[in-house]
Scaffold this motif. Structure first.
Motif, short mmCIF file in Angstrom:
data_model
loop_
_atom_site.label_atom_id
_atom_site.label_comp_id
_atom_site.label_asym_id
_atom_site.label_seq_id
_atom_site.Cartn_x
_atom_site.Cartn_y
_atom_site.Cartn_z
N GLU A 159 1.35 0.20 -0.51
CA GLU A 159 0.69 1.16 0.13
C GLU A 159 0.61 1.04 1.75
O GLU A 159 1.00 1.86 2.54
CB GLU A 159 -0.72 1.39 -0.04
N ASP A 205 -9.25 -1.76 0.87
CA ASP A 205 -8.71 -1.72 -0.41
C ASP A 205 -7.56 -1.30 -0.47
O ASP A 205 -7.33 -0.08 -0.47
CB ASP A 205 -9.71 -1.00 -1.37
N LEU A 206 -6.32 -2.22 0.17
CA LEU A 206 -5.23 -1.54 0.33
C LEU A 206 -4.11 -2.53 -0.02
O LEU A 206 -4.10 -3.75 0.13
CB LEU A 206 -5.01 -1.64 1.98
N GLU A 207 -3.18 -2.09 -1.10
CA GLU A 207 -2.19 -2.75 -1.60
C GLU A 207 -1.01 -3.00 -0.80
O GLU A 207 -0.94 -2.12 0.26
CB GLU A 207 -1.77 -2.34 -2.86
N GLU A 208 -0.27 -3.92 -0.86
CA GLU A 208 0.88 -4.30 0.06
C GLU A 208 1.76 -3.15 0.04
O GLU A 208 2.23 -2.47 1.11
CB GLU A 208 1.48 -5.58 -0.34
#
Length: 75
Positions: A18, A13-16
């Motif tokens: 971040e 669960d990692l946004e671009e």
């Protein structure tokens, strides 16, 4: 500027944004890129990068203990 493609696990669960901050922050702390270059990697202004760095556990001051001692001695 170079382009880098990274394949991440689907369950991560990692946004671009971040991921870019983590990558750019590490490069900056290791002295591989300047503050401006790190901000460019993320796609934000230098001021915004400085303001957000602390949330990701990075410090704007990337001096070693030896560098700090040398600066104090020269002051």
């Amino acid at each position: 500027m170079k382009t880098l493609t990274i394949n991440l696990p689907d369950n991560l669960d990692l946004e671009e944004f971040e991921a870019k901050m983590l990558f750019a922050g590490q490069l900056y702390e290791k002295g591989k890129v300047s503050l401006g270059q790190a901000a460019d990697i993320v796609g934000i202004s230098k001021r915004s990068f400085i303001e957000i760095m602390g949330r990701f556990g990075f410090s704007v001051f990337n001096y070693s203990v030896e560098d700090l001692k040398r600066e104090i001695a020269n002051a």
